[in-house]
Design a protein around this motif. Structure first.
Motif, short mmCIF file in Angstrom:
data_model
loop_
_atom_site.label_atom_id
_atom_site.label_comp_id
_atom_site.label_asym_id
_atom_site.label_seq_id
_atom_site.Cartn_x
_atom_site.Cartn_y
_atom_site.Cartn_z
N PRO A 121 0.81 -1.24 0.00
CA PRO A 121 0.00 0.00 0.00
C PRO A 121 0.83 1.27 0.00
N ASN A 122 2.11 1.19 0.36
CA ASN A 122 2.95 2.39 0.40
C ASN A 122 4.39 2.00 0.08
N MET A 123 5.25 3.02 0.03
CA MET A 123 6.64 2.79 -0.37
C MET A 123 7.41 2.03 0.70
N THR A 124 7.11 2.25 1.97
CA THR A 124 7.84 1.56 3.04
C THR A 124 7.62 0.05 2.97
N SER A 125 6.37 -0.35 2.83
CA SER A 125 6.08 -1.78 2.74
C SER A 125 6.65 -2.38 1.46
N LEU A 126 6.67 -1.60 0.38
CA LEU A 126 7.24 -2.10 -0.86
C LEU A 126 8.75 -2.36 -0.71
N ILE A 127 9.45 -1.47 0.00
CA ILE A 127 10.88 -1.67 0.22
C ILE A 127 11.13 -2.91 1.07
N ILE A 128 10.30 -3.12 2.09
CA ILE A 128 10.46 -4.30 2.96
C ILE A 128 10.23 -5.58 2.17
N PHE A 129 9.19 -5.62 1.36
CA PHE A 129 8.91 -6.82 0.58
C PHE A 129 9.96 -7.05 -0.51
N ARG A 130 10.51 -5.96 -1.06
CA ARG A 130 11.58 -6.11 -2.03
C ARG A 130 12.85 -6.66 -1.37
N ALA A 131 13.13 -6.24 -0.14
CA ALA A 131 14.27 -6.80 0.58
C ALA A 131 14.08 -8.29 0.83
N LEU A 132 12.87 -8.69 1.20
CA LEU A 132 12.58 -10.11 1.36
C LEU A 132 12.74 -10.86 0.04
N GLN A 133 12.30 -10.26 -1.03
CA GLN A 133 12.44 -10.87 -2.35
C GLN A 133 13.91 -11.05 -2.72
N GLY A 134 14.73 -10.06 -2.43
CA GLY A 134 16.15 -10.18 -2.72
C GLY A 134 16.84 -11.23 -1.88
N PHE A 135 16.44 -11.35 -0.61
CA PHE A 135 17.07 -12.34 0.27
C PHE A 135 16.76 -13.76 -0.17
N VAL A 136 15.51 -14.05 -0.50
CA VAL A 136 15.16 -15.42 -0.91
C VAL A 136 15.64 -15.72 -2.32
N ALA A 137 15.93 -14.67 -3.12
CA ALA A 137 16.45 -14.91 -4.46
C ALA A 137 17.94 -15.21 -4.47
N GLY A 138 18.64 -14.95 -3.35
CA GLY A 138 20.07 -15.19 -3.30
C GLY A 138 20.47 -16.62 -3.60
N PRO A 139 19.89 -17.65 -2.96
CA PRO A 139 20.31 -19.03 -3.23
C PRO A 139 19.85 -19.57 -4.58
N MET A 140 18.95 -18.90 -5.27
CA MET A 140 18.39 -19.48 -6.50
C MET A 140 19.43 -19.59 -7.61
N ILE A 141 20.32 -18.60 -7.74
CA ILE A 141 21.28 -18.62 -8.85
C ILE A 141 22.32 -19.73 -8.68
N PRO A 142 23.03 -19.81 -7.55
CA PRO A 142 24.01 -20.90 -7.44
C PRO A 142 23.38 -22.28 -7.40
N LEU A 143 22.20 -22.41 -6.78
CA LEU A 143 21.55 -23.72 -6.73
C LEU A 143 21.06 -24.15 -8.11
N SER A 144 20.60 -23.21 -8.91
CA SER A 144 20.17 -23.58 -10.26
C SER A 144 21.35 -24.09 -11.08
N GLN A 145 22.52 -23.49 -10.90
CA GLN A 145 23.71 -23.99 -11.58
C GLN A 145 24.08 -25.39 -11.10
N GLY A 146 24.05 -25.59 -9.78
CA GLY A 146 24.42 -26.90 -9.24
C GLY A 146 23.47 -28.00 -9.68
N LEU A 147 22.18 -27.72 -9.65
CA LEU A 147 21.20 -28.74 -10.05
C LEU A 147 21.29 -29.02 -11.55
N LEU A 148 21.57 -28.00 -12.34
CA LEU A 148 21.69 -28.21 -13.78
C LEU A 148 22.93 -29.05 -14.11
N LEU A 149 24.04 -28.78 -13.42
CA LEU A 149 25.25 -29.57 -13.66
C LEU A 149 25.07 -31.02 -13.23
N SER A 150 24.27 -31.24 -12.19
CA SER A 150 24.04 -32.62 -11.75
C SER A 150 23.16 -33.40 -12.71
#
Length: 300
Positions: A43-72
């Motif tokens: 509903p506002n910019m503050t909540s959007l920043i908080i949810f974007r920070a959560l989005q960035g944190f959970v997106a961190g493991p996706m890149i290296p894990l996608s590489q590892g699973l693809l190589l396997s």
């Protein structure tokens, strides 16, 4: 998003050992879907920043894990092919992402740039779980290096904020940037000393002793630095059509012709003096008057 992602990325190794690669990857995808849905509902910019920070944190493991699973999924002889398929996403996404996001924002509404991740993420999570669920070794107990984690959050967060805000605050002319730089350097020094001496480090820095890993990391840093420095250069000024036309007209050389130009007309002849009139008979010709010198005037 960038600060949270930079903090979560080095934790991928410990998190994958603690929860398992497949479970961590599926959980990251589902949490990314949830964070995208919350960003669209913000509903506002503050909540959007908080949810974007959560989005960035959970997106961190996706890149290296996608590489590892693809190589396997491929034999070692086809590892190059697997990485080439993965690299296609890094080339296509930065091009199509902004175009698609701009079109959605102009023609529908801005929350839909986040809502579009929901069906795609759910499909990706279901497909990955159906393929890799039998390859997950499962969770195991791994001791947590809380001191190393705190130092990691401190120096990486300070460094990322310094880089993000440096251009806006005129870099080291700002006291805030200087403070962030000092905290990042000191925090990194303590983090380096702690992780190299701890028995269960949160980030295994001994991997840099391997030549391929060290050279690959240095190459990525150099390429990313050159890319960022090239994007900061000002674009050449465009010349308006009016300026171009004026310059062309001013600097144009005189046009010469091989045909000789006609000679100018001759000047008109000088006018002849009127004929002299003879005096009538019996009259002497009048002599010209001789001016009489005037004496000095005497005032009485």
């Amino acid at each position: 998003f960038g600060v949270a992602n930079a903090i979560a990325l080095p934790l991928t190794g410990w998190l994958s050992q603690r929860f398992g690669q497949v479970r961590l990857f599926i959980t990251s995808v589902l949490m990314f879907v949830l964070a995208s849905w919350l960003c669209g509902l913000a509903p506002n910019m503050t909540s959007l920043i908080i949810f974007r920070a959560l989005q960035g944190f959970v997106a961190g493991p996706m890149i290296p894990l996608s590489q590892g699973l693809l190589l396997s999924s491929y034999p070692p002889a086809l590892a190059g092919l697997a990485m080439a398929l993965w690299a296609m996403t890094t080339l296509v996404a930065p091009v199509l992402g902004p175009l698609l996001g701009g079109w959605i924002t102009d023609n529908i509404a801005w929350p839909w740039i986040f809502y579009i991740n929901v069906p795609v993420g759910l499909f990706a999570a279901a497909l990955a779980w159906s393929i890799y669920r039998t390859r997950d070794p499962g969770p195991r107990k791994v001791p947590l290096d809380s001191v190393g984690l705190g130092l990691l959050v401190l120096w990486v967060g300070s460094l990322q904020i310094m880089i993000d805000k440096g251009k806006e605050l005129d870099w080291f002319a700002s006291g805030q940037i200087v403070t962030l730089a000092v905290v990042a350097v000191v925090g990194f020094a303590f983090f380096l000393a702690w992780e190299l001496t701890d028995h269960h480090p949160i980030v295994n820095l001994r991997l840099f002793a391997r030549r391929n890993f060290a050279l690959g990391t240095v190459s990525l840093v150099v390429l990313a630095t050159r890319k960022d420095s090239g994007s900061d250069q000002p674009a050449p000024a465009e010349t308006s059509p009016t300026t171009t036309t004026t310059t062309t007209t001013t600097t144009r050389a005189p046009v010469t012709s091989s045909t000789p130009s006609p000679a100018p007309p001759p000047p008109p002849p000088p006018a002849e003096p009127p004929p002299a009139v003879a005096p009538p008979a019996g009259h002497a010709p009048a002599e010209p008057a001789t001016p009489t010198a005037r004496g000095p005037e005497i005032n009485v």
